[in-house]
Design a protein around this motif. Sequence first.
Motif, PDB file in Angstrom:
ATOM      1  N   VAL A 154      12.383  11.901  -2.918  1.00 53.57           N
ATOM      2  CA  VAL A 154      11.399  10.818  -2.937  1.00 53.57           C
ATOM      3  C   VAL A 154      10.311  11.110  -1.904  1.00 53.57           C
ATOM      4  CG1 VAL A 154      11.072   8.366  -2.425  1.00 53.57           C
ATOM      5  CG2 VAL A 154      13.051   9.106  -3.738  1.00 53.57           C
ATOM      6  N   THR A 155       9.061  10.877  -2.303  1.00 54.16           N
ATOM      7  CA  THR A 155       7.932  11.005  -1.392  1.00 54.16           C
ATOM      8  C   THR A 155       7.271   9.643  -1.255  1.00 54.16           C
ATOM      9  OG1 THR A 155       7.560  13.283  -2.097  1.00 54.16           O
ATOM     10  CG2 THR A 155       5.750  12.193  -0.953  1.00 54.16           C
ATOM     11  N   LEU A 156       7.086   9.207  -0.023  1.00 55.83           N
ATOM     12  CA  LEU A 156       6.393   7.950   0.261  1.00 55.83           C
ATOM     13  C   LEU A 156       4.985   8.290   0.727  1.00 55.83           C
ATOM     14  CD1 LEU A 156       9.199   6.154   2.321  1.00 55.83           C
ATOM     15  CD2 LEU A 156       8.728   5.960  -0.119  1.00 55.83           C
ATOM     16  N   GLU A 157       3.996   7.701   0.056  1.00 57.63           N
ATOM     17  CA  GLU A 157       2.593   7.929   0.405  1.00 57.63           C
ATOM     18  C   GLU A 157       1.900   6.587   0.528  1.00 57.63           C
ATOM     19  OE1 GLU A 157       1.539  10.279  -2.998  1.00 57.63           O
ATOM     20  OE2 GLU A 157       1.805  12.150  -1.892  1.00 57.63           O
ATOM     21  N   GLY A 158       0.813   6.570   1.266  1.00 56.00           N
ATOM     22  CA  GLY A 158       0.032   5.354   1.429  1.00 56.00           C
ATOM     23  C   GLY A 158      -0.195   5.063   2.894  1.00 56.00           C
ATOM     24  N   LYS A 214      10.619  12.300   1.874  1.00 57.28           N
ATOM     25  CA  LYS A 214       9.477  12.843   2.610  1.00 57.28           C
ATOM     26  C   LYS A 214       8.573  11.657   2.918  1.00 57.28           C
ATOM     27  CE  LYS A 214       5.497  15.855   2.329  1.00 57.28           C
ATOM     28  NZ  LYS A 214       4.659  16.669   1.440  1.00 57.28           N
ATOM     29  N   ASN A 215       8.442  11.348   4.179  1.00 59.95           N
ATOM     30  CA  ASN A 215       7.642  10.198   4.591  1.00 59.95           C
ATOM     31  C   ASN A 215       6.248  10.686   4.945  1.00 59.95           C
ATOM     32  OD1 ASN A 215       6.580   7.874   5.667  1.00 59.95           O
ATOM     33  ND2 ASN A 215       8.433   7.326   6.780  1.00 59.95           N
ATOM     34  N   ALA A 216       5.311  10.522   4.012  1.00 62.84           N
ATOM     35  CA  ALA A 216       3.923  10.938   4.215  1.00 62.84           C
ATOM     36  C   ALA A 216       3.027   9.723   4.408  1.00 62.84           C
ATOM     37  CB  ALA A 216       3.457  11.779   3.020  1.00 62.84           C
ATOM     38  N   LEU A 217       3.577   8.649   4.967  1.00 66.76           N
ATOM     39  CA  LEU A 217       2.804   7.432   5.182  1.00 66.76           C
ATOM     40  C   LEU A 217       1.860   7.620   6.375  1.00 66.76           C
ATOM     41  CD1 LEU A 217       5.627   4.795   4.726  1.00 66.76           C
ATOM     42  CD2 LEU A 217       3.740   5.240   3.174  1.00 66.76           C
ATOM     43  N   GLU A 218       0.667   7.100   6.232  1.00 66.00           N
ATOM     44  CA  GLU A 218      -0.331   7.154   7.302  1.00 66.00           C
ATOM     45  C   GLU A 218      -0.320   5.821   8.049  1.00 66.00           C
ATOM     46  OE1 GLU A 218      -4.178   8.094   5.745  1.00 66.00           O
ATOM     47  OE2 GLU A 218      -3.425   9.765   4.561  1.00 66.00           O
ATOM     48  N   ILE A 219      -0.528   5.890   9.353  1.00 66.31           N
ATOM     49  CA  ILE A 219      -0.619   4.681  10.160  1.00 66.31           C
ATOM     50  C   ILE A 219      -2.074   4.231  10.144  1.00 66.31           C
ATOM     51  CG2 ILE A 219      -0.174   3.655  12.413  1.00 66.31           C
ATOM     52  CD1 ILE A 219       2.311   4.827  10.957  1.00 66.31           C
ATOM     53  N   ARG A 220      -2.288   3.018   9.676  1.00 65.18           N
ATOM     54  CA  ARG A 220      -3.642   2.467   9.551  1.00 65.18           C
ATOM     55  C   ARG A 220      -4.033   1.832  10.887  1.00 65.18           C
ATOM     56  NH1 ARG A 220      -3.720  -1.451   4.983  1.00 65.18           N
ATOM     57  NH2 ARG A 220      -2.263  -2.508   6.358  1.00 65.18           N
ATOM     58  N   GLU A 221      -5.148   2.275  11.426  1.00 61.61           N
ATOM     59  CA  GLU A 221      -5.666   1.703  12.668  1.00 61.61           C
ATOM     60  C   GLU A 221      -6.284   0.344  12.366  1.00 61.61           C
ATOM     61  OE1 GLU A 221      -5.330   3.053  15.686  1.00 61.61           O
ATOM     62  OE2 GLU A 221      -4.284   4.763  14.782  1.00 61.61           O
ATOM     63  N   GLN A 222      -6.004  -0.615  13.255  1.00 66.81           N
ATOM     64  CA  GLN A 222      -6.576  -1.963  13.029  1.00 66.81           C
ATOM     65  C   GLN A 222      -7.603  -2.285  14.051  1.00 66.81           C
ATOM     66  OE1 GLN A 222      -3.578  -4.940  12.609  1.00 66.81           O
ATOM     67  NE2 GLN A 222      -2.754  -3.992  10.807  1.00 66.81           N
ATOM     68  N   ASN A 257       0.816  -1.221   0.000  1.00 66.39           N
ATOM     69  CA  ASN A 257       0.000   0.000   0.000  1.00 66.39           C
ATOM     70  C   ASN A 257       0.848   1.269   0.000  1.00 66.39           C
ATOM     71  OD1 ASN A 257      -2.454  -1.403   0.066  1.00 66.39           O
ATOM     72  ND2 ASN A 257      -2.332  -1.644   2.283  1.00 66.39           N
ATOM     73  N   ILE A 258       2.084   1.154  -0.436  1.00 65.56           N
ATOM     74  CA  ILE A 258       2.976   2.320  -0.460  1.00 65.56           C
ATOM     75  C   ILE A 258       3.179   2.775  -1.904  1.00 65.56           C
ATOM     76  CG2 ILE A 258       5.283   3.184   0.057  1.00 65.56           C
ATOM     77  CD1 ILE A 258       5.425   1.197   2.353  1.00 65.56           C
ATOM     78  N   THR A 259       2.999   4.076  -2.111  1.00 71.98           N
ATOM     79  CA  THR A 259       3.231   4.691  -3.408  1.00 71.98           C
ATOM     80  C   THR A 259       4.490   5.540  -3.306  1.00 71.98           C
ATOM     81  OG1 THR A 259       0.854   4.822  -3.813  1.00 71.98           O
ATOM     82  CG2 THR A 259       2.256   6.233  -5.160  1.00 71.98           C
ATOM     83  N   VAL A 260       5.321   5.477  -4.336  1.00 69.60           N
ATOM     84  CA  VAL A 260       6.578   6.229  -4.349  1.00 69.60           C
ATOM     85  C   VAL A 260       6.517   7.242  -5.484  1.00 69.60           C
ATOM     86  CG1 VAL A 260       9.078   6.080  -4.652  1.00 69.60           C
ATOM     87  CG2 VAL A 260       7.864   4.270  -3.436  1.00 69.60           C
ATOM     88  N   ARG A 261       6.888   8.476  -5.159  1.00 67.19           N
ATOM     89  CA  ARG A 261       7.034   9.514  -6.177  1.00 67.19           C
ATOM     90  C   ARG A 261       8.465  10.022  -6.095  1.00 67.19           C
ATOM     91  NH1 ARG A 261       1.500  12.884  -6.665  1.00 67.19           N
ATOM     92  NH2 ARG A 261       0.112  11.145  -6.244  1.00 67.19           N
ATOM     93  N   ALA A 262       9.092  10.150  -7.249  1.00 66.23           N
ATOM     94  CA  ALA A 262      10.478  10.625  -7.294  1.00 66.23           C
ATOM     95  C   ALA A 262      10.571  11.811  -8.219  1.00 66.23           C
ATOM     96  CB  ALA A 262      11.396   9.512  -7.780  1.00 66.23           C
TER      97      ALA A 262
END
Length: 116
Positions: free
Chosen positions: A79-83, A108-116, A69-74
């Motif tokens: 590099v930006t990490l999203e997802g 740039k770490n823009a990853l969201e923490i998914r609650e389980q 679920n990680i998207t990478v933009r360069a």
Amino acid sequence: MKAFQAVKIISGTLIVLASLNAYAQSNDAAAAPDATAAPSAKAVRAANRALQRKVLKALARAKGLTAGNITVRARGGAVTLEGRVSDQGQSDIAGKTAQGVPGVTSVKNALEIREQ
């Protein structure tokens, strides 16, 4: 008079030869691409895609990380990490892994923490 005529002929011949020699020389500045010239937009996009693939490959191989679920933009080494990831540890692993890829200048770490 004959000496003057001979000097004129020799002078004319030398001028013609000099002009032919100058015309035949190649222009090295025009023939060789300029090393300081900016790369074309197509080359920049290709480099960005290649870096994106390298980072995605590194993320897929990282232990303790689910990179599905990680998207990478360069863009130009940035590099930006999203997802979304399941916990903060995976987010940290993703950031460190991306930073370790050759060619990456910043992450740039823009990853969201998914609650389980």
